[in-house]
Scaffold this active site. Sequence first.
Site, mmCIF file in Angstrom:
data_model
loop_
_atom_site.group_PDB
_atom_site.id
_atom_site.type_symbol
_atom_site.label_atom_id
_atom_site.label_comp_id
_atom_site.label_asym_id
_atom_site.label_seq_id
_atom_site.Cartn_x
_atom_site.Cartn_y
_atom_site.Cartn_z
ATOM 1 N N ARG A 54 1.230 -0.933 -0.254
ATOM 2 C CA ARG A 54 -0.325 0.275 -0.248
ATOM 3 C C ARG A 54 0.540 1.500 -0.104
ATOM 4 N NH1 ARG A 54 -3.120 -2.195 5.206
ATOM 5 N NH2 ARG A 54 -3.281 -4.032 4.407
ATOM 6 N N ASP A 109 0.611 5.467 1.670
ATOM 7 C CA ASP A 109 -0.379 6.318 2.063
ATOM 8 C C ASP A 109 -1.194 7.173 1.028
ATOM 9 O OD1 ASP A 109 0.225 4.974 4.418
ATOM 10 O OD2 ASP A 109 1.919 5.961 5.253
ATOM 11 N N TYR A 121 12.574 3.846 -2.870
ATOM 12 C CA TYR A 121 11.281 5.023 -2.138
ATOM 13 C C TYR A 121 12.425 5.955 -2.563
ATOM 14 C CZ TYR A 121 7.762 2.490 -0.785
ATOM 15 O OH TYR A 121 6.181 1.753 -0.518
ATOM 16 N N ARG A 127 9.814 8.138 5.471
ATOM 17 C CA ARG A 127 8.954 9.368 5.569
ATOM 18 C C ARG A 127 9.570 9.617 6.860
ATOM 19 N NH1 ARG A 127 2.621 9.436 5.230
ATOM 20 N NH2 ARG A 127 3.253 11.532 6.126
#
Lengths: 250, 250
Positions: free
Chosen positions: A50, A52, A110, A197
């Site tokens: 997933r 966010d 990422y 993050r």
Amino acid sequence: MKKIKLHISYDGTDFSGFQRQPGQRTIQAELENALTALMREKIEIHGSGRTDAGVHAQGQICHFVTSSPIPAEKIAYILRNMLPRDIVAVSSEEVPSDFHARKSAHWKTYRYQIDTRCAPDVFSRRYRTHLPYAVDFQAMREAAGYLVGTHDFTSLCSAKTQVEDRVRTIYRCEVIEEEHGYAIEVTGSGFLYNMVRILAGTLVEVGRKHIDPKAISVILAARDRTKAGPTFPPEGLVLMEVGYTPWNNM
Amino acid sequence: MKKIKLHISYDGTDFSGFQRQPGQRTIQAELENALTALMREKIEIHGSGRTDAGVHAQGQICHFVTSSPIPAEKIAYILRNMLPRDIVAVSSEEVPSDFHARKSAHWKTYRYQIDTRCAPDVFSRRYRTHLPYAVDFQAMREAAGYLVGTHDFTSLCSAKTQVEDRVRTIYRCEVIEEEHGYAIEVTGSGFLYNMVRILAGTLVEVGRKHIDPKAISVILAARDRTKAGPTFPPEGLVLMEVGYTPWNNM
């Protein structure tokens, strides 16, 4: 029945995340609705993971099973004209029946993108976090070096994380200087909830001299979310690539 | 009273163009509303020119007159936090009272951006037109060469153009190859209604071998809109820079 691997990109700004949720605009719902209409049968997709609300993807991978006679390679092409403009179906191919978008994934990359201009650039504002501060790249790179390897990442994931095993491997963590900003790229075996993050928030705290690079090992050892830096906003984050072993990739 | 020159950028996607129109979301209305609140007096702005619905600006210039004691240089900074995220106030400065954003402008540069990827790039889709076709850059550059100079551009502006004098000077017209696409950059004394979008449409027709580069002179001489290529969509167009003489620029 055949199994299809689908490569998609999306601008996460106007989505409530990847996963289907009642009454929300999600990537999964848009994709399943379009695929169900195209294949003329109920399609359920499985993503590599997933993302966010507000997080983007350049190379998200999904799979689904279908009995439709539409040639596998044509699906992405047709789908492009059925999807809203903020999701792009890049390519599609048939894969062996044991392929699984999430379980077969070996690594993910990422990228967290930061704009340091005094006035933010309007054309990249959806994809870069605006932080008009000077940073010490040398210190950030030293800190990034301590993150590479196999560690318990409890300190760098949301306190709400439900998974018990927080041991993950980071293969690569780079701080890349760019025009009017910089990016943090990280490749790992898998990532916990909010981990990239928080990792970005912690490295930028190092860059701004609020955390000493050598403190990274102490932060990791503490297994305590409060020891690390802030959770950075979703807009700067992009899922770049998901890696599969060649036989799963065909 | 002092005169302020304001440099703004905007993502035109969600605006009905620059000019204030009742009931529409426009750049002018957003700016005037924010400035009127900030300056505590009714502010009217004058842009270097209007941009159509969907057209972007990297370097749009406006001016306005105010009696507010706020230092000129601080206005852009404060305004940034009052404006929606798709308009950025880049900088502000005091200018002589004879400066006029439109009348003092000596040249403007526009850029038309094209994405040639098979599947469009989701992160630049708002700012590039998707045309997944091979083009002949050599032919496009030859055609661009014929556009440079002082000509009557009746053939390259909207048939709805109301201005009588359609003579303009193009100082520079370049076709720039980029990763996964290309851009057309044009600098001129001024541009007629839809002129850059028709110019881009015509050059791409040349690139696709639908128009011979040597036909450009014939098209210009005809003074007939139907002889040129199509009006390209607004999303690929960006107003890059407006040039003033140094004394107006301070």
